[in-house]
Scaffold this motif. Structure first.
Motif, PDB file in Angstrom:
ATOM      1  N   SER A  99      -6.769   5.929   6.975  1.00  0.00           N
ATOM      2  CA  SER A  99      -5.680   6.372   7.844  1.00  0.00           C
ATOM      3  C   SER A  99      -6.104   6.362   9.304  1.00  0.00           C
ATOM      4  N   ARG A 100      -7.334   6.794   9.563  1.00  0.00           N
ATOM      5  CA  ARG A 100      -7.855   6.765  10.937  1.00  0.00           C
ATOM      6  C   ARG A 100      -7.914   5.334  11.448  1.00  0.00           C
TER       7      ARG A 100
ATOM      8  N   SER B 152       0.844  -1.188   0.000  1.00  0.00           N
ATOM      9  CA  SER B 152       0.000   0.000   0.000  1.00  0.00           C
ATOM     10  C   SER B 152       0.880   1.240   0.000  1.00  0.00           C
ATOM     11  N   SER B 153       0.246   2.389   0.011  1.00  0.00           N
ATOM     12  CA  SER B 153       1.009   3.638  -0.072  1.00  0.00           C
ATOM     13  C   SER B 153       1.686   3.997   1.239  1.00  0.00           C
ATOM     14  N   ALA B 154       1.267   3.390   2.346  1.00  0.00           N
ATOM     15  CA  ALA B 154       1.865   3.714   3.643  1.00  0.00           C
ATOM     16  C   ALA B 154       1.766   2.511   4.573  1.00  0.00           C
TER      17      ALA B 154
ATOM     18  N   PHE C 238      -1.952   0.621   4.600  1.00  0.00           N
ATOM     19  CA  PHE C 238      -3.123   1.459   4.355  1.00  0.00           C
ATOM     20  C   PHE C 238      -2.820   2.517   3.304  1.00  0.00           C
ATOM     21  N   ASP C 239      -3.885   3.133   2.813  1.00  0.00           N
ATOM     22  CA  ASP C 239      -3.784   4.208   1.832  1.00  0.00           C
ATOM     23  C   ASP C 239      -3.759   5.534   2.585  1.00  0.00           C
ATOM     24  N   HIS C 240      -2.616   6.211   2.586  1.00  0.00           N
ATOM     25  CA  HIS C 240      -2.496   7.432   3.374  1.00  0.00           C
ATOM     26  C   HIS C 240      -3.305   8.592   2.796  1.00  0.00           C
ATOM     27  N   THR C 241      -3.780   8.448   1.545  1.00  0.00           N
ATOM     28  CA  THR C 241      -4.611   9.508   0.955  1.00  0.00           C
ATOM     29  C   THR C 241      -6.077   9.356   1.335  1.00  0.00           C
ATOM     30  N   ASP C 242      -6.416   8.247   1.946  1.00  0.00           N
ATOM     31  CA  ASP C 242      -7.788   7.976   2.372  1.00  0.00           C
ATOM     32  C   ASP C 242      -7.884   8.305   3.867  1.00  0.00           C
TER      33      ASP C 242
END
Length: 455
Positions: free
Chosen positions: A389-390, A331-333, A381-385
């Motif tokens: 992120s929460r 994932s991105s993060a 997780f997707d850090h843009t979501d």
């Protein structure tokens, strides 16, 4: 700012100061996610103890915070810059000053790379056992600051057990020497151990006397496949209860195995739910592996595959070393946890982590130093979501709560930094935190060294 730079330049060569904002910004943080970082006023790269002393005297005179850094491979935000601070990068202090085969010690500067030291002492028939996964890039100073571990901890222990003495520049610029070069020594309080794991909050380590071991025989490894993490953890308990002392006992869950295969094409068994790696560096590793193989089979292993030679063993260990990097590609993060529990609770830790992943609808891969109960759940997780992120942060916190509930600790080797400050207070309690703050005040009364970390 002008006064700070002028005073620093008075005692430092021009190449030791970095002021370009684009350059200094690259020194603002380590590899941790969700950790706040400020903008450094300047980055200093000293080469001598005297230059470090000059920086600290200047910082004390002007009341400027100082954040010490190594290679910035940390995973807790402990090396993150404070707003307007002096970042003190020690990577250019990278000399191995002495290797003494009789006393079995090495004397090094803080910027020495872990793998460089390991290879250097190998040439003398010795070894420096602590080997974090980032050993090819992380520095000895950073290892000392975070009390790092590694794959071999189950047999050889962690960094703290190999630090005999330190040279430390204090907040006011004075030079303190702690510890010894001798095999034994109990004179006074153990200040050396106090600095190990202090994350640069008590002083700047500028030199270290490290204990060495005779180089062991080359290790042989086996891989055991399991249909569940619980079965693999049962095997770990059987191995330790039987009195075996493997040089390595590592676990990768199915998510991690598949991530490693996708990244590097290692050919690991993708149908497994848990892969246990065990190695011995004894005089007869094949016999030890055979005994462990029987215990794994009794615990429910679907297949046990011993390595035929050291090259095959190293391939297996390389797969484990790249686990965290591989999970980062999902994932991105990622948020990499570092919860250590009693070995007897390892199965409950992994089962609880899987339940947390399902609760929050997230992918959480787990790799672990199974032999000492140190788990590394990696939340992907997707850090843009914003919602994802929460959920990632909440799942991360639940994993730490799970570990504490099982009688464990919030960090086995990555440190507290910024990421786990709130959780340190929960683990140590009110009295513990009060005493820790008192120690901090004794060494750093102005609070200039790595402020905002730990507590």
């Amino acid at each position: 700012m002008d006064d700070l730079l002028e005073r620093l330049r008075a005692g430092l060569p021009a190449e030791a100061l970095l002021t370009d904002p684009d350059v200094t910004a690259s020194y603002a943080h380590d590899m941790a996610s969700f950790c706040e970082a400020g903008t450094p006023a300047v980055v200093v790269l000293p080469r001598t103890v005297e230059q470090v002393q000059h920086v600290m005297r200047t910082a004390t005179a002007l009341r400027v915070p100082v954040v010490p850094q190594g290679a910035r491979t940390g995973l807790s935000g402990a090396a993150n810059a404070s707003e307007g601070c002096v970042v003190l990068s020690l990577v250019r202090m990278d000399r191995i000053l002495e290797i003494n085969p009789v006393d079995r010690i090495a004397v090094v500067e803080p910027g020495v790379i872990n793998a460089v030291l390991s290879r250097a002492v190998n040439e003398h028939g010795l070894c420096y056992p602590p080997d974090p996964s980032s050993w090819e890039t992380c520095t000895i100073g950073g290892n000392i600051g975070t009390a790092s571990g590694g794959l071999c901890c189950v047999k050889y222990g962690v960094t703290a057990e190999y630090v005999l003495g330190l040279d430390v520049v204090l907040a006011d610029g004075r030079l303190l020497t702690t510890g010894r070069r001798t095999a034994k020594g109990v004179a006074g309080y153990d200040l050396t151990r106090l600095f190990v794991g202090s994350e640069g909050s008590l002083g700047i380590v500028v030199g270290a006397v490290l204990a060495l071991k005779p180089q062991p025989p080359r290790q042989l490894a086996l891989a055991a496949e399991f249909g569940s993490a619980a079965a693999a953890c049962d095997a770990v308990c059987r191995i330790m209860e039987a009195g075996h002392t493997p040089s390595l006992l590592e676990l990768m869950d199915g998510t991690t195995v598949r991530a490693v295969n996708a990244m590097a094409g290692m050919g690991l068994p993708e149908t497994t739910e848990a892969l246990l790696l065990c190695a011995f560096d004894t005089s007869d590793p094949a016999a030890d592996l055979a005994a462990v193989g029987l215990l794994c089979t009794a615990a429910g292993a679907t297949e046990v595959v011993p390595a035929e030679d050291t090259a095959e063993s190293e391939m297996l260990l390389q797969a484990r070393r790249m686990s965290l990097t591989a999970l980062e590609t999902i994932s991105s993060a990622t948020m990499i946890d570092d919860v250590c529990v009693p070995r007897s609770k390892l199965g409950a830790m992994l089962e609880g982590t899987a339940a947390i992943a399902e609760k929050y609808g997230l992918t959480i891969g787990v790799c672990a130093h199974a032999g000492d109960g140190n788990t590394h759940p990696v939340v992907c997780f997707d850090h843009t979501d914003a919602d994802e992120s929460r959920r990632a942060r909440e799942s991360f916190d639940e994993i730490m709560a799970l570990g504490l509930g099982l009688g464990g600790t919030i960090t086995g080797e990555h440190g507290v930094g910024v990421l786990k400050k709130e959780w340190l207070a929960r683990e140590l309690g009110e009295v513990g935190i009060e005493l820790q703050r008192g120690i901090k005040a004794a060494f750093d009364p102005l609070g200039l060294l790595n402020p905002g970390k730990l507590f």
